[in-house]
Design an enzyme around this catalytic site. Sequence first.
Site, PDB file in Angstrom:
ATOM      1  CB  CYS A 199      -1.548   7.496   1.515  1.00  0.00           C
ATOM      2  SG  CYS A 199      -3.058   6.682   2.039  1.00  0.00           S
ATOM      3  CD  GLU A 215      -3.057  -1.035   0.419  1.00  0.00           C
ATOM      4  OE1 GLU A 215      -3.342   0.093  -0.036  1.00  0.00           O
ATOM      5  OE2 GLU A 215      -3.709  -2.053   0.143  1.00  0.00           O
TER       6      GLU A 215
HETATM    7  P1  NAD Z   1       8.190   4.679   5.004  1.00  0.00           P
HETATM    8  O1  NAD Z   1       8.223   3.894   3.758  1.00  0.00           O
HETATM    9  O2  NAD Z   1       9.339   5.561   5.307  1.00  0.00           O
HETATM   10  O3  NAD Z   1       8.035   3.708   6.277  1.00  0.00           O
HETATM   11  C1  NAD Z   1       7.071   2.671   6.320  1.00  0.00           C
HETATM   12  C2  NAD Z   1       7.599   1.527   7.163  1.00  0.00           C
HETATM   13  O4  NAD Z   1       8.811   1.037   6.593  1.00  0.00           O
HETATM   14  C3  NAD Z   1       7.925   1.915   8.595  1.00  0.00           C
HETATM   15  O5  NAD Z   1       7.441   0.888   9.444  1.00  0.00           O
HETATM   16  C4  NAD Z   1       9.435   2.006   8.625  1.00  0.00           C
HETATM   17  O6  NAD Z   1       9.994   1.666   9.872  1.00  0.00           O
HETATM   18  C5  NAD Z   1       9.853   0.989   7.570  1.00  0.00           C
HETATM   19  N1  NAD Z   1      11.125   1.327   6.911  1.00  0.00           N
HETATM   20  C6  NAD Z   1      11.634   2.551   6.666  1.00  0.00           C
HETATM   21  N2  NAD Z   1      12.799   2.456   5.998  1.00  0.00           N
HETATM   22  C7  NAD Z   1      13.033   1.134   5.814  1.00  0.00           C
HETATM   23  C8  NAD Z   1      14.086   0.385   5.199  1.00  0.00           C
HETATM   24  N3  NAD Z   1      15.112   0.989   4.612  1.00  0.00           N
HETATM   25  N4  NAD Z   1      13.993  -0.961   5.212  1.00  0.00           N
HETATM   26  C9  NAD Z   1      12.943  -1.596   5.770  1.00  0.00           C
HETATM   27  N5  NAD Z   1      11.925  -0.923   6.375  1.00  0.00           N
HETATM   28  C10 NAD Z   1      11.962   0.405   6.403  1.00  0.00           C
HETATM   29  O7  NAD Z   1       6.825   5.496   4.959  1.00  0.00           O
HETATM   30  P2  NAD Z   1       6.247   6.573   5.979  1.00  0.00           P
HETATM   31  O8  NAD Z   1       7.073   7.819   5.937  1.00  0.00           O
HETATM   32  O9  NAD Z   1       5.994   5.950   7.296  1.00  0.00           O
HETATM   33  O10 NAD Z   1       4.822   6.872   5.320  1.00  0.00           O
HETATM   34  C11 NAD Z   1       4.657   7.760   4.261  1.00  0.00           C
HETATM   35  C12 NAD Z   1       4.428   7.059   2.940  1.00  0.00           C
HETATM   36  O11 NAD Z   1       3.474   6.025   3.089  1.00  0.00           O
HETATM   37  C13 NAD Z   1       3.835   7.992   1.901  1.00  0.00           C
HETATM   38  O12 NAD Z   1       4.418   7.718   0.668  1.00  0.00           O
HETATM   39  C14 NAD Z   1       2.367   7.628   1.869  1.00  0.00           C
HETATM   40  O13 NAD Z   1       1.707   7.923   0.669  1.00  0.00           O
HETATM   41  C15 NAD Z   1       2.429   6.163   2.125  1.00  0.00           C
HETATM   42  N6  NAD Z   1       1.172   5.681   2.699  1.00  0.00           N
HETATM   43  C16 NAD Z   1       0.403   4.868   1.954  1.00  0.00           C
HETATM   44  C17 NAD Z   1      -0.816   4.453   2.451  1.00  0.00           C
HETATM   45  C18 NAD Z   1      -1.719   3.546   1.672  1.00  0.00           C
HETATM   46  O14 NAD Z   1      -2.655   3.030   2.256  1.00  0.00           O
HETATM   47  N7  NAD Z   1      -1.490   3.338   0.398  1.00  0.00           N
HETATM   48  C19 NAD Z   1      -1.215   4.863   3.713  1.00  0.00           C
HETATM   49  C20 NAD Z   1      -0.378   5.690   4.438  1.00  0.00           C
HETATM   50  C21 NAD Z   1       0.824   6.101   3.923  1.00  0.00           C
END
Ligand code: NAD
Length: 487
Positions: A273, A239
């Site tokens: 998002c 997602e």
């Molecule tokens: P992110 O990708 O930075 O983090 C998401 C998860 O990944 C966290 O649990 C984090 O700890 C983990 N993570 C971060 N870096 C990592 C790595 N290098 N290796 C493994 N895991 C890692 O996202 P965010 O900043 O928490 O959220 C924002 C993004 O999420 C935006 O792009 C937004 O559009 C998207 N989002 C999508 C939805 C949806 O339902 N489609 C909902 C909410 C947010």
Amino acid sequence: MSTQTNATTSKSKRTPRKTTAQKTTKKKGISVEKAVIEAQRKFFQEGNTKSYEFRIDRLRKLEEVIKDNEEAIIEALHKDFRKSPFETYATEIGFVLGEIGHARSNLASWMSAKKVGGSWLNFPSGSYIYSEPYGVCLVMGAWNYPLQLTLGPLVGAIAAGNCAIVKPSELAVNISSLMARMINENFDEAHVKVIEGGKEVATNLLAENLDYIFFTGSVRVGKIVMQAAAQHLTPVTLELGGKSPAIIDKTADIELAAKRIAWGKYLNGGQTCVAPDYVLVHQSVKPRFVRLFKEYIKEMYGENPQQSPDYPRIINDDHYKRLKSYLEQGRVLTGGDTDDAERYIAPTALDEVDWNDPVMQEEIFGPILPIIEYENINEAVEYIHRHPKPLALYMFSESNDNQSFMTENISFGGGCINDTVAHLVNTNMPFGGVGDSGIGSYHGRSSFQTFSHQKSVMKKATWLDVPLRYAPYKGKMKWLKMAFRWT
Ligand code: NAD
């Protein structure tokens, strides 16, 4: 804001005992992540999670824990980014409770094997589809709706009969530790366990052989997750995010467009998002739209939104700095005020942005809305086609032709006609992205299906064994062709 101790901690006066995973870790010299997965795999293979009664009981427990912790959840999210109690209830607590209620009401029917039509080639037989739980699932969430994005998928994982490890985002610190207490004190860790942490913990978990990975977050990390999953051929739901446009044509109800876009954009401080990332508006209605848009911002958040109890802050300094830099990439139509000490950015609209600037290249994910005019609707469509497929698209129009044109000719995850964001709140519709905005979907029944393998089983009768398929084949071809025609 209530300062009462959260319900979870006040209820459990037990001295913390070492969990099975912690003991195993010591004994075998393996990581906690590995030990939890081992414990969950054993629990799953023993068949503990599969009965209807167990699933319903655990869904009820989840519901109870969330209700008991309502105040604590509101407080944690207020501490994390000043999210208002109303928005916390609407988009986190109420949302997850709705998912649980829906799953509980429909679980028996979802779980039952579905009889499907047979084929002459297999006469006599009956054909069935069984929904089989995958096993040990990992749910990794983003920080912006931290409860909804972790416990929401967890509802699907439990309903489908799985074990689950939940890894909330480390950026929303208070709600992450509250969720860990809520779940870990009320669930057997061999069934559900919250493991807190950042990149390192996520990397350790992703290195393991899991049965399903459900990830919500950025496109960048989504690719890392999919690469890790590929090592074990683990199925994934991703997602993700992207730039979701709102299109306003000249027939639109401009007043409602202004009000509903302002709501969907500034909800959660724009950190949504599916928030409208930018607006494409027909040049003839742009001046009226901009005027009404400014008026609605004032109506919702007052003369000074910094004083509004309903307006959140930016989650951390990195995101704040990134968003602040966008303010220089266009002419500020409204807003533009910032306060570093509070990580406050006013509800802002920008004019005269350049498609090549970061504000139009990156997902904004904050309270800044570029407003771009177009002359011909095809221009708007071209803009969108030149970019990755959006997670959401919003079309404001009274023209049936334009409405149909958008839904039929632009690929996007999901969206609304004459509204923003609201499509999420219907458990009957799957929610997910397409292309760069994601793979797979969930909510309501889709969550159950996402966390279930569809196992097809044919029950063949033993009273007749049609000889057609067995060699020698001489003289059988015409019968074979006939059988395929009837199938
Ligand atoms: P992110 O990708 O930075 O983090 C998401 C998860 O990944 C966290 O649990 C984090 O700890 C983990 N993570 C971060 N870096 C990592 C790595 N290098 N290796 C493994 N895991 C890692 O996202 P965010 O900043 O928490 O959220 C924002 C993004 O999420 C935006 O792009 C937004 O559009 C998207 N989002 C999508 C939805 C949806 O339902 N489609 C909902 C909410 C947010």
